[in-house]
Design a protein around this motif. Structure first.
Motif, PDB file in Angstrom:
ATOM      1  N   VAL A 265     -14.303  17.657  -7.109  1.00 59.07           N
ATOM      2  CA  VAL A 265     -15.291  16.864  -7.848  1.00 59.07           C
ATOM      3  C   VAL A 265     -16.469  16.544  -6.933  1.00 59.07           C
ATOM      4  N   LEU A 266     -17.645  17.041  -7.312  1.00 56.20           N
ATOM      5  CA  LEU A 266     -18.884  16.751  -6.599  1.00 56.20           C
ATOM      6  C   LEU A 266     -19.646  15.732  -7.437  1.00 56.20           C
ATOM      7  N   ALA A 267     -19.771  14.513  -6.913  1.00 57.62           N
ATOM      8  CA  ALA A 267     -20.286  13.396  -7.710  1.00 57.62           C
ATOM      9  C   ALA A 267     -21.712  13.040  -7.298  1.00 57.62           C
ATOM     10  N   PHE A 268     -22.618  13.057  -8.278  1.00 54.73           N
ATOM     11  CA  PHE A 268     -24.003  12.651  -8.069  1.00 54.73           C
ATOM     12  C   PHE A 268     -24.167  11.189  -8.481  1.00 54.73           C
ATOM     13  N   SER A 269     -24.897  10.441  -7.664  1.00 53.94           N
ATOM     14  CA  SER A 269     -25.045   9.012  -7.891  1.00 53.94           C
ATOM     15  C   SER A 269     -26.149   8.739  -8.904  1.00 53.94           C
ATOM     16  N   LEU A 270     -25.753   8.212 -10.070  1.00 55.16           N
ATOM     17  CA  LEU A 270     -26.700   7.793 -11.098  1.00 55.16           C
ATOM     18  C   LEU A 270     -26.285   6.451 -11.685  1.00 55.16           C
ATOM     19  N   GLY A 271     -25.364   5.757 -10.989  1.00 54.38           N
ATOM     20  CA  GLY A 271     -24.883   4.471 -11.462  1.00 54.38           C
ATOM     21  C   GLY A 271     -25.499   3.327 -10.681  1.00 54.38           C
ATOM     22  N   SER A 272     -24.930   2.131 -10.891  1.00 57.23           N
ATOM     23  CA  SER A 272     -25.470   0.942 -10.242  1.00 57.23           C
ATOM     24  C   SER A 272     -24.797   0.637  -8.910  1.00 57.23           C
ATOM     25  N   LEU A 273     -23.535   1.009  -8.754  1.00 62.24           N
ATOM     26  CA  LEU A 273     -22.792   0.728  -7.517  1.00 62.24           C
ATOM     27  C   LEU A 273     -21.792   1.853  -7.322  1.00 62.24           C
ATOM     28  N   GLY A 274     -21.912   2.598  -6.237  1.00 63.72           N
ATOM     29  CA  GLY A 274     -21.055   3.771  -6.100  1.00 63.72           C
ATOM     30  C   GLY A 274     -20.428   3.928  -4.734  1.00 63.72           C
ATOM     31  N   PHE A 275     -19.083   3.934  -4.692  1.00 67.22           N
ATOM     32  CA  PHE A 275     -18.355   4.265  -3.470  1.00 67.22           C
ATOM     33  C   PHE A 275     -17.917   5.728  -3.487  1.00 67.22           C
ATOM     34  N   LEU A 276     -17.782   6.304  -4.679  1.00 63.85           N
ATOM     35  CA  LEU A 276     -17.254   7.652  -4.823  1.00 63.85           C
ATOM     36  C   LEU A 276     -18.343   8.686  -5.099  1.00 63.85           C
ATOM     37  N   THR A 277     -19.550   8.223  -5.419  1.00 65.25           N
ATOM     38  CA  THR A 277     -20.653   9.145  -5.694  1.00 65.25           C
ATOM     39  C   THR A 277     -21.421   9.385  -4.397  1.00 65.25           C
ATOM     40  N   LYS A 278     -21.317  10.595  -3.878  1.00 67.51           N
ATOM     41  CA  LYS A 278     -21.769  10.872  -2.515  1.00 67.51           C
ATOM     42  C   LYS A 278     -23.146  11.528  -2.427  1.00 67.51           C
ATOM     43  N   PHE A 279     -23.664  12.024  -3.545  1.00 70.48           N
ATOM     44  CA  PHE A 279     -24.866  12.842  -3.476  1.00 70.48           C
ATOM     45  C   PHE A 279     -25.979  12.260  -4.339  1.00 70.48           C
ATOM     46  N   ASP A 280     -27.215  12.435  -3.864  1.00 68.10           N
ATOM     47  CA  ASP A 280     -28.399  11.969  -4.576  1.00 68.10           C
ATOM     48  C   ASP A 280     -28.756  12.999  -5.647  1.00 68.10           C
ATOM     49  N   TYR A 281     -28.880  12.547  -6.882  1.00 72.26           N
ATOM     50  CA  TYR A 281     -29.145  13.499  -7.973  1.00 72.26           C
ATOM     51  C   TYR A 281     -30.501  14.168  -7.812  1.00 72.26           C
ATOM     52  N   GLU A 282     -31.466  13.482  -7.245  1.00 76.81           N
ATOM     53  CA  GLU A 282     -32.799  14.065  -7.092  1.00 76.81           C
ATOM     54  C   GLU A 282     -32.763  15.348  -6.263  1.00 76.81           C
ATOM     55  N   GLN A 283     -31.730  15.497  -5.447  1.00 75.11           N
ATOM     56  CA  GLN A 283     -31.614  16.671  -4.591  1.00 75.11           C
ATOM     57  C   GLN A 283     -30.592  17.675  -5.133  1.00 75.11           C
ATOM     58  N   TYR A 284     -30.316  17.630  -6.435  1.00 81.34           N
ATOM     59  CA  TYR A 284     -29.229  18.466  -6.953  1.00 81.34           C
ATOM     60  C   TYR A 284     -29.455  19.978  -6.763  1.00 81.34           C
TER      61      TYR A 284
END
Length: 456
Positions: free
Chosen positions: A215-234
């Motif tokens: 699972v490759l998780a892009f951060s688009l939420g309000s608080l993330g410990f498990l979302t490791k990547f910036d969506y703008e750089q997808y």
């Protein structure tokens, strides 16, 4: 999850030349045993050597005992951790940790063909991001097949028809997944992309109850410990992951099974849950039956639910009665879930690589109930005593909330199906510290000023 090759990171391990074995040297014999860990099949299939017959100790015999009840003998032991022996659970947990260390030191180059995308299908912004990502992937490689949630097929904002009309090559490569497909054929997907916050990652864990694609998780939420990547750089992130490979961290999950009390004589007043689980009646497989099983990434919570009075919960570890918890509830957390409900209830922060189970009371009725950390080889059971005033309620990663009536209990043990989370290649070693510093402002304060010495 097809694998093309494995690449070892040169900067991760520094060894003396004298410790390196020439490639022509014969492989040394080993006594590695098969474990119940499914993940080993991702890289290699251990073919251990059978142990010779020997005299076993009393402790060894005790460890071979099944740790929970299977009244009808219908459960498949290879799929239910609660039915493994103490030694099997220990071997399985050790095997997962050993493999996790290996995976942290290598890059796995995947043979990517089927890409799974998960996002909140009712969020306007995320639907737009999903469509953008899908179009980019379909244009990037004509061999990619991209799966999105079935509800988006007729969503006006996603506009499936317009997307297919834009490029005829998209036909047949844009597909739609269902909960049934995730449950029955999880091996269909080579990688999963999560667009959202930690809740989206937990939803991925809920969808894939057994085998989980990386699972490759892009951060688009309000608080993330498990979302490791910036969506703008997808575009850069996905191009690098597919071309150079990924590094994965195996997150421990728990297997939780609801055990229902069987009404044998219609009189529960004289029954004792402690006696039935660890006393003379513990061998009687007709006291309880399994109801449902869940693999969870964060925590199992047993609480008072809508009841106005506090819960009374019996807590067991293996064949021992730990204590009776009188509180609003109890939170049994994985190391990954230490920063979630566990932290809010006053539990400890815990690095996800630690082999532990965290137990934290929720508003305990005694000030002496401190959070406790237990090894992940223990099988915990949290049950409602027969003489409890009210029922309790159990939830699994905040889902599947069910009532536990007096006599019912939940069995919690390490799962043989861990959760593979993709890490950033350039900061994987300090990823967890970065996440708590970023999201919790951990130990953040104004720096103390230095003294200015007065010169007389």
């Amino acid at each position: 999850m097809p694998i093309n090759s494995v690449v070892f990171e040169p900067n991760d391990i520094r060894r003396r030349k004298s410790s390196l074995v020439p490639s022509t040297a014969p492989r040394p014999a080993h006594r590695r045993q098969k474990t119940q860990c499914f993940v080993h099949t991702l890289l290699e299939k251990p073919d251990g050597i059978s142990e010779k017959d020997c005299n076993v100790s009393y402790e060894g015999l005790a460890q071979e005992r099944m740790l929970d009840k299977d009244p009808h003998g219908l459960a498949d032991e290879s799929h239910h951790s609660r039915l493994l022996t103490k030694k099997q659970i220990s071997d399985m947990a050790f095997g997962i940790r050993e493999l996790s260390k290996k995976l942290a030191q290598i890059r796995i180059k995947l043979h990517v063909r089927n890409i799974f995308i998960l996002a909140k299908a009712h969020d306007e912004t995320l639907i737009k991001h999903t469509r953008e990502t899908v179009e980019w992937l379909l244009k990037k490689d004509p061999k990619y097949r991209v799966y999105v949630e079935e509800t988006l097929e007729h969503n006006k904002l996603f506009d499936t028809k317009g997307l297919l009309e834009r490029d005829s090559s998209f036909e047949g490569r844009l597909r739609f997944w269902t909960n049934e497909l995730c449950h029955d054929k999880p091996q269909t997907f080579d990688i999963a992309l999560a667009l959202g916050g930690d809740g989206t990652v937990l939803y991925a864990s809920w969808l894939f109850q057994r085998i989980v694609p990386p699972v490759l998780a892009f951060s688009l939420g309000s608080l993330g410990f498990l979302t490791k990547f910036d969506y703008e750089q997808y575009p850069q992130t996905l191009s690098r992951a597919f071309d150079e490979g990924i590094t994965a961290s195996l997150r421990l999950r728990f297997e939780a099974t609801i055990m229902r009390s069987q009404n044998r004589d219609g009189d529960n007043d004289r029954r004792d849950l402690v006696e039935e689980l660890i006393g003379e009646e513990s061998e009687d497989h007709h006291t309880h039956r399994p109801d449902s099983t869940h693999n969870i990434l964060n925590e199992v919570v047993v609480d008072r639910g809508p009841n106005p009075t506090m819960s009374s919960i019996e807590l067991f570890g293996d064949d021992e009665h730990f204590t009776t918890v009188q509180a609003d509830g109890v939170c049994v957390s994985t190391p990954t879930g230490s920063t979630a409900y566990n932290l809010a209830a006053g539990g400890s922060l815990c690095h996800p690589d630690n082999p532990v189970i965290l137990v934290t009371a929720i508003c305990a009725h005694t000030l002496s109930f401190r959070p406790i950390i237990l090894p992940d080889t223990i099988v915990l059971r949290a049950g409602v005593p027969y003489d409890a005033r009210t029922s309790s309620w159990a939830s699994f990663d905040g889902r599947e909330r069910v009532e536990l009536k007096p006599g019912d209990y939940v069995t919690i043990s390490a799962s043989r199906f861990p959760f593979p989370s993709v890490l950033p290649l350039d900061r994987k070693s300090k990823d967890w510290i970065d996440s708590i510093s970023r999201t919790l402002q951990w130990n953040s304060r104004q720096r103390q000023k230095s003294f200015k010495e007065w010169a007389s």
